[in-house]
Motif scaffolding. Structure first.
Motif, PDB file in Angstrom:
ATOM      1  N   ASP A   1      -7.727   4.188  -3.911  1.00  0.00           N
ATOM      2  CA  ASP A   1      -8.382   4.625  -2.833  1.00  0.00           C
ATOM      3  C   ASP A   1      -8.548   3.739  -1.717  1.00  0.00           C
ATOM      4  OD1 ASP A   1      -8.972   6.949  -4.279  1.00  0.00           O
ATOM      5  OD2 ASP A   1     -11.148   6.268  -4.942  1.00  0.00           O
ATOM      6  N   ALA A   2      -8.617   2.353  -1.838  1.00  0.00           N
ATOM      7  CA  ALA A   2      -8.380   1.382  -0.752  1.00  0.00           C
ATOM      8  C   ALA A   2      -7.255   1.377  -0.093  1.00  0.00           C
ATOM      9  CB  ALA A   2      -8.904   0.183  -1.343  1.00  0.00           C
ATOM     10  N   ALA A   3      -6.138   1.626  -0.871  1.00  0.00           N
ATOM     11  CA  ALA A   3      -4.688   1.667  -0.281  1.00  0.00           C
ATOM     12  C   ALA A   3      -4.542   2.756   0.480  1.00  0.00           C
ATOM     13  CB  ALA A   3      -3.713   1.669  -1.343  1.00  0.00           C
ATOM     14  N   LYS A   4      -5.006   3.987   0.161  1.00  0.00           N
ATOM     15  CA  LYS A   4      -4.977   5.187   0.690  1.00  0.00           C
ATOM     16  C   LYS A   4      -5.788   5.149   2.012  1.00  0.00           C
ATOM     17  CE  LYS A   4      -4.352   8.597  -2.752  1.00  0.00           C
ATOM     18  NZ  LYS A   4      -4.882   9.872  -3.523  1.00  0.00           N
TER      19      LYS A   4
ATOM     20  N   ASP B   1       0.863  -1.306  -0.117  1.00  0.00           N
ATOM     21  CA  ASP B   1       0.046   0.025  -0.080  1.00  0.00           C
ATOM     22  C   ASP B   1       0.869   1.312  -0.054  1.00  0.00           C
ATOM     23  OD1 ASP B   1      -2.262  -1.387  -0.060  1.00  0.00           O
ATOM     24  OD2 ASP B   1      -2.799  -1.075   2.121  1.00  0.00           O
ATOM     25  N   GLN B   2       1.867   1.226   0.779  1.00  0.00           N
ATOM     26  CA  GLN B   2       2.702   2.364   0.950  1.00  0.00           C
ATOM     27  C   GLN B   2       3.267   2.800  -0.681  1.00  0.00           C
ATOM     28  OE1 GLN B   2       5.172   0.963   4.021  1.00  0.00           O
ATOM     29  NE2 GLN B   2       4.427   2.451   5.586  1.00  0.00           N
ATOM     30  N   ALA B   3       4.066   1.689  -1.148  1.00  0.00           N
ATOM     31  CA  ALA B   3       4.450   1.732  -2.524  1.00  0.00           C
ATOM     32  C   ALA B   3       3.457   2.152  -3.538  1.00  0.00           C
ATOM     33  CB  ALA B   3       5.259   0.340  -2.745  1.00  0.00           C
ATOM     34  N   PHE B   4       2.260   1.608  -3.542  1.00  0.00           N
ATOM     35  CA  PHE B   4       1.207   1.950  -4.390  1.00  0.00           C
ATOM     36  C   PHE B   4       0.953   3.744  -4.219  1.00  0.00           C
ATOM     37  CE2 PHE B   4      -3.287   0.955  -5.952  1.00  0.00           C
ATOM     38  CZ  PHE B   4      -2.888   1.436  -7.092  1.00  0.00           C
ATOM     39  N   VAL B   5       0.775   4.235  -3.104  1.00  0.00           N
ATOM     40  CA  VAL B   5       0.162   5.314  -2.872  1.00  0.00           C
ATOM     41  C   VAL B   5       1.529   6.276  -3.149  1.00  0.00           C
ATOM     42  CG1 VAL B   5      -0.422   7.068  -1.149  1.00  0.00           C
ATOM     43  CG2 VAL B   5      -1.493   4.701  -1.071  1.00  0.00           C
TER      44      VAL B   5
ATOM     45  N   ARG C   1      -4.451   5.521   6.048  1.00  0.00           N
ATOM     46  CA  ARG C   1      -4.812   6.162   6.995  1.00  0.00           C
ATOM     47  C   ARG C   1      -5.410   5.747   8.066  1.00  0.00           C
ATOM     48  NH1 ARG C   1      -8.168   8.353   2.451  1.00  0.00           N
ATOM     49  NH2 ARG C   1      -6.925   9.959   1.442  1.00  0.00           N
ATOM     50  N   VAL C   2      -5.892   4.623   8.081  1.00  0.00           N
ATOM     51  CA  VAL C   2      -6.397   3.963   9.369  1.00  0.00           C
ATOM     52  C   VAL C   2      -5.160   3.337  10.068  1.00  0.00           C
ATOM     53  CG1 VAL C   2      -7.585   1.659  10.101  1.00  0.00           C
ATOM     54  CG2 VAL C   2      -8.573   3.275   8.432  1.00  0.00           C
TER      55      VAL C   2
END
Length: 117
Positions: free
Chosen positions: A69-72, A13-17, A76-77
């Protein structure tokens, strides 16, 4: 010593965002010069961006926006805890992200993180 490689570990997720943000800054807005004034810093930025682009298959998926959007949201959570209304881009956050609180020792675990340290 100059040729010694440094490895940076990111979650998917970090890499994608990060990949999306770098793309926006570098290629969509042409604002890299406004954000990073020292061109020497551009070399590692381009290296990171290129590595992410060749590693992530998500950037070629038809549901890219939904995945992003899901990764972001997951990030955030993980940073702020439960899903809550977070400050917008023009607002100042009132509380530090949970990860920052952990590093500062203000999240109740005396600065010890179980996030890869």
């Amino acid at each position: 010593m100059e040729d010694e490689a440094i490895n940076i570990k990111l979650t998917h997720d970090q890499a994608f965002v990060l990949s999306d943000w770098l793309y926006q800054v570098m290629f969509q807005s042409d604002d890299l010069e406004g954000i990073v004034r020292d061109r020497a810093v551009w070399s590692p930025i381009y290296a990171i961006s290129g590595t992410l682009d060749t590693t992530l298959s998500d950037i070629f998926m038809p549901d890219y926006s939904e995945r992003l959007d899901a990764a972001k949201e997951r990030l955030r959570v993980s940073m702020y805890g439960e899903t809550a209304e977070l400050p917008g881009p023009d607002e100042t956050p009132t509380a530090a992200p949970r990860a920052h609180q952990i590093e500062q020792g203000t999240a109740g675990n005396h600065g010890e993180s179980d996030q890869g340290r």
